[in-house]
Scaffold this active site. Sequence first.
Site, PDB file in Angstrom:
ATOM      1  N   GLY A 262     -17.307   5.130  18.144  1.00  0.00           N
ATOM      2  CA  GLY A 262     -16.655   6.307  18.713  1.00  0.00           C
ATOM      3  C   GLY A 262     -15.218   6.472  18.239  1.00  0.00           C
ATOM      4  O   GLY A 262     -14.819   7.528  17.774  1.00  0.00           O
ATOM      5  N   GLU A 265      -8.683   1.769  18.829  1.00  0.00           N
ATOM      6  CA  GLU A 265      -7.392   1.818  19.506  1.00  0.00           C
ATOM      7  C   GLU A 265      -6.226   1.211  18.733  1.00  0.00           C
ATOM      8  O   GLU A 265      -5.243   0.775  19.350  1.00  0.00           O
ATOM      9  CB  GLU A 265      -7.528   1.097  20.850  1.00  0.00           C
ATOM     10  CG  GLU A 265      -7.702  -0.443  20.748  1.00  0.00           C
ATOM     11  CD  GLU A 265      -9.133  -0.927  20.834  1.00  0.00           C
ATOM     12  OE1 GLU A 265     -10.056  -0.162  20.505  1.00  0.00           O
ATOM     13  OE2 GLU A 265      -9.326  -2.097  21.220  1.00  0.00           O
ATOM     14  N   HIS A 298      -9.882   6.543  26.904  1.00  0.00           N
ATOM     15  CA  HIS A 298     -10.236   5.136  26.687  1.00  0.00           C
ATOM     16  C   HIS A 298      -9.319   4.487  25.631  1.00  0.00           C
ATOM     17  O   HIS A 298      -8.729   3.437  25.876  1.00  0.00           O
ATOM     18  CB  HIS A 298     -11.705   5.049  26.261  1.00  0.00           C
ATOM     19  CG  HIS A 298     -12.194   3.668  26.014  1.00  0.00           C
ATOM     20  ND1 HIS A 298     -12.887   2.942  26.964  1.00  0.00           N
ATOM     21  CD2 HIS A 298     -12.085   2.850  24.927  1.00  0.00           C
ATOM     22  CE1 HIS A 298     -13.180   1.755  26.468  1.00  0.00           C
ATOM     23  NE2 HIS A 298     -12.709   1.673  25.228  1.00  0.00           N
ATOM     24  N   GLU A 299      -9.224   5.128  24.471  1.00  0.00           N
ATOM     25  CA  GLU A 299      -8.431   4.512  23.400  1.00  0.00           C
ATOM     26  C   GLU A 299      -6.954   4.457  23.783  1.00  0.00           C
ATOM     27  O   GLU A 299      -6.268   3.472  23.517  1.00  0.00           O
ATOM     28  CB  GLU A 299      -8.604   5.254  22.072  1.00  0.00           C
ATOM     29  CG  GLU A 299     -10.053   5.428  21.607  1.00  0.00           C
ATOM     30  CD  GLU A 299     -10.873   4.153  21.606  1.00  0.00           C
ATOM     31  OE1 GLU A 299     -10.306   3.064  21.465  1.00  0.00           O
ATOM     32  OE2 GLU A 299     -12.108   4.258  21.774  1.00  0.00           O
ATOM     33  N   GLU A 321     -12.564  -4.469  27.164  1.00  0.00           N
ATOM     34  CA  GLU A 321     -13.491  -3.338  27.165  1.00  0.00           C
ATOM     35  C   GLU A 321     -13.994  -2.973  28.559  1.00  0.00           C
ATOM     36  O   GLU A 321     -13.994  -1.809  28.946  1.00  0.00           O
ATOM     37  CB  GLU A 321     -14.665  -3.593  26.210  1.00  0.00           C
ATOM     38  CG  GLU A 321     -14.249  -3.684  24.735  1.00  0.00           C
ATOM     39  CD  GLU A 321     -13.466  -2.478  24.226  1.00  0.00           C
ATOM     40  OE1 GLU A 321     -13.441  -1.433  24.913  1.00  0.00           O
ATOM     41  OE2 GLU A 321     -12.859  -2.577  23.142  1.00  0.00           O
TER      42      GLU A 321
HETATM   43  N1  B3K Z   1     -12.545  -1.324  20.273  1.00  0.00           N
HETATM   44  C1  B3K Z   1     -13.313  -0.365  19.536  1.00  0.00           C
HETATM   45  C2  B3K Z   1     -14.678  -0.844  19.158  1.00  0.00           C
HETATM   46  C3  B3K Z   1     -14.718  -1.649  17.933  1.00  0.00           C
HETATM   47  C4  B3K Z   1     -16.148  -1.953  17.536  1.00  0.00           C
HETATM   48  C5  B3K Z   1     -16.232  -2.862  16.379  1.00  0.00           C
HETATM   49  N2  B3K Z   1     -17.574  -2.989  15.879  1.00  0.00           N
HETATM   50  C6  B3K Z   1     -13.453   0.914  20.273  1.00  0.00           C
HETATM   51  C7  B3K Z   1     -13.278   0.825  21.730  1.00  0.00           C
HETATM   52  O1  B3K Z   1     -13.983   0.173  22.443  1.00  0.00           O
HETATM   53  O2  B3K Z   1     -12.369   1.433  22.221  1.00  0.00           O
HETATM   54 ZN    ZN Z   2     -12.657   0.060  24.063  1.00  0.00          ZN
END
Ligand code: B3K
Ligand code: ZN
Length: 873
Positions: A262, A265, A298-299, A321
């Site tokens: 998606g 961050e 979220h980010e 997360e």
């Molecule tokens: N932290 C990233 C996800 C990274 C995935 C790596 N395969 C996006 C998120 O959770 O905000």
């Molecule tokens: Zn995240």
Amino acid sequence: MSQHSPKAKYRLDYTAPNYTITDIDLDFQLSAEVTTVTARSQVIRQNAQANTLVLEGEALTLISVNIDEQPWSNFEVKPQQLWIHDVPDNFTLTIVNEIKPIDNTALEGLYVSEGALCTQCEAEGFRHITYYLDRPDVLARFRTRITANKEKYPFLLSNGNRIAEGDLANNQHWVEWYDPFPKPSYLFALVAGDFDILKDKFITRSQREITLEIYVDRGNLDRTQWAMESLKNAMRWDEQRFNLEYDLDIFMIVAVDFFNMGAMENKGLNIFNSKFVLAKAETATDDDYLGIESVIGHEYFHNWTGNRVTCRDWFQLSLKEGLTVFRDQEFSADLGSRAVNRINNVKIIRGPQFTEDASPMSHPIRPDQVIEMNNFYTVTVYEKGSEVIRMLHTLLGETQFQAGMRYYFECHDGTAATCDDFIQAMADASQIDLTQFKRWYSQSGTPELFVTTTYNECDQTYQLTVKQLTPSTVDQKEKQPLHIPLDIELYDQHGQIIPLQYQGRSLHSVLDVNASEQTFTFDCVPNNPVIALLREFSAPVKLHYNYSTEDLIFLMQHATNDFNRYDAAQMLFNQNIQENVARFNMSKSIALSEEMIDAFRGILLSTQLDPALIALIVMPPSENEIANQFEVVNPDAIHWARQQIILQMANLMADEWLAIYHTHQTHDYHIEHHDIAKRALKNASLFYIAHLTDNQCAQRLVKAQYAQANNMTDTIAALGAAVRAQLSCRHELMRDFEQQWHQDGLVMDKWFMLQATNPAKDALQQVKQLLTHRSFSLANPNRIRSLIGAFVSNNPVAFHASNGQGYHFLVEILTELNQKNPQVAARLIDPLIRYKRYDLARQQRMKAALEQLLTLPHLSNDLYEKITKALAD
Ligand code: B3K
Ligand code: ZN
């Protein structure tokens, strides 16, 4: 057999790093074909015993190694590592290497997206850029200098603040960035390209002015307004609700079309899948808008929960997360409808998360054992992780929870922490004992609650007995009782709340369930009450209670908690679906009770309830949610029963659907809850109308809405209704849509998704043909997900066709994607590894497919981990 067997890493094997890096200067001489990276790191020995510095690196061409500005030859290039021997205690390490962004189809590290260069480093992508201590507990200050062609790449971005820039000969230019906040390498980002920019600013509560910039492909500026609005809302909300203020002077978002997930961050420079940035009424649905709001939130929220406090090791992923999903869910709930948000969150738990618990990939929210970290960005770590934080919030209450958050930052700001650190901070700040609660971090699987009640008329007491049991999972046989907050409410026959009390003391509605079996007694209960259980879905569990149809209908009408109303309706659907699945197996026709129809009619016509809530209540659970209630899944029976219920409800309530359809029209398009809710209910009605036996009426309304729609929500609802109900007009509408939008990948994803989930017999053939469609590309993860992902995950009847063709198709696709994009391939395989849930004939075919995949040359770690787990089971 596969040529290698990658080794798992174990959580308990964690050791602190032998060396750390405090500062790193990165120099990029950028080009898509060959980029030269010079990394100058300040290295300090941490472990006096160590004398070899071991760095991670993959697919790199090493040019030189210098220590303290002198060439250093005492090193070895190992597979995926660089060992530098006999290093001093404290030194400057300079490594020069080359990489080839253009060849990077895995989209991990530095790669090309539609001509722009961009990075994705989480979890272990930085090692595809340079040799480094690529682990989250090594925190360094990054200075990044980027040099590139000025015409091709007018914008050169990285983390932190822009500190210098200049022009060079030969049309080259350079920009230098400095990020004062020490961070792990996974938060590094670089972007180079030509973009349109939306600029704005935000004044923080301490009156600092923050520059906000959203970078998008040229021509897309008219689709950026909502993302900017969402960003400013997120910044304000985090100040108000969590007391957290932004810390750099600039915050940038870049939208790219080629992205594995998606969004990401990266400190000060979030990189987004364009799906979660771009929106205008003509191209994006209400759900897209809300998705953007939630992912932008979220980010942004990761800036504190993830970046300022990061994870010590990847097993702790849920620390950032789970917590950040909880924060984004609360953000969406505070800005929009809490009930609708809660229900949608619960649907993810009851659908994909419960499915994962019952699969070979079952793992606790803090996994113990990992081969490929990218395989653990799961609904368990994220969504169940968020439910665990939510339970903490329920147990502590908002005030104590926020005190815990403050204390967590006080103790851990600027460091890499663990899940235990978080729980400890919560326990210390609230003085609540969370010892047993911690088991939620280490125990996998879906807990089940078996509730029984007895009413004693003589002494007016009501007893509630709760047994809890978590069935064994593939990864963990033995389970222990958990601390489960069970939120309940009692009603008298008029729907009035009966206060909970015992021996003169009033009791909290949240019961602490913590033993295998326990009984709660309430007195002064004047008559046999109806009980609402698991209000607001107070824990991610399966609930078993012998509700009568009458009780469920009562709760649909009287429960004070909106989630409970919805949940009662779901239970009613489930009872009927289970009965009818049994009838299917006996070749009997559908049977629905009249009282059920009446109950739904009552809800539909209610003028008290939010139309958005009504729209959710009147929809049966998805086929995947239903499947989670069966030991052995029969996709045909489930599909049939659900479809028959839809047909019955459509026709028996035809007048009501039509009336609601006409009274819930909106005119101008506004993204606000009142209008979104109206559209949701109108489009739910259209869905049922499309299933009317009166085919003419169905076609007329569907076609009219398609023709008149002034927004994508209504367009896609009409198209979707036509396809779901297999109306003959679907062909012409689908053709029209394709003609209009074939140049717009994001819009076409909606069309591909409809093709993929088409209930027609020839869905698989269609999907295969679409692989060569002018808008499709197997290089773009969004396209793969919308066509292939939707087919294998959301068209269970077609994917599980008894001839095994669905499985063959997936094997072909995975064979192609295995090396090209291992991360995306490993997500697609999920429906196949769950073969144990099906009948023996299907099991055999699915297993054969997995065995075939295991023989692939150069099988990626990602697929290897999932396939071997499945076959070992
Ligand atoms: N932290 C990233 C996800 C990274 C995935 C790596 N395969 C996006 C998120 O959770 O905000
Ligand atoms: Zn995240």
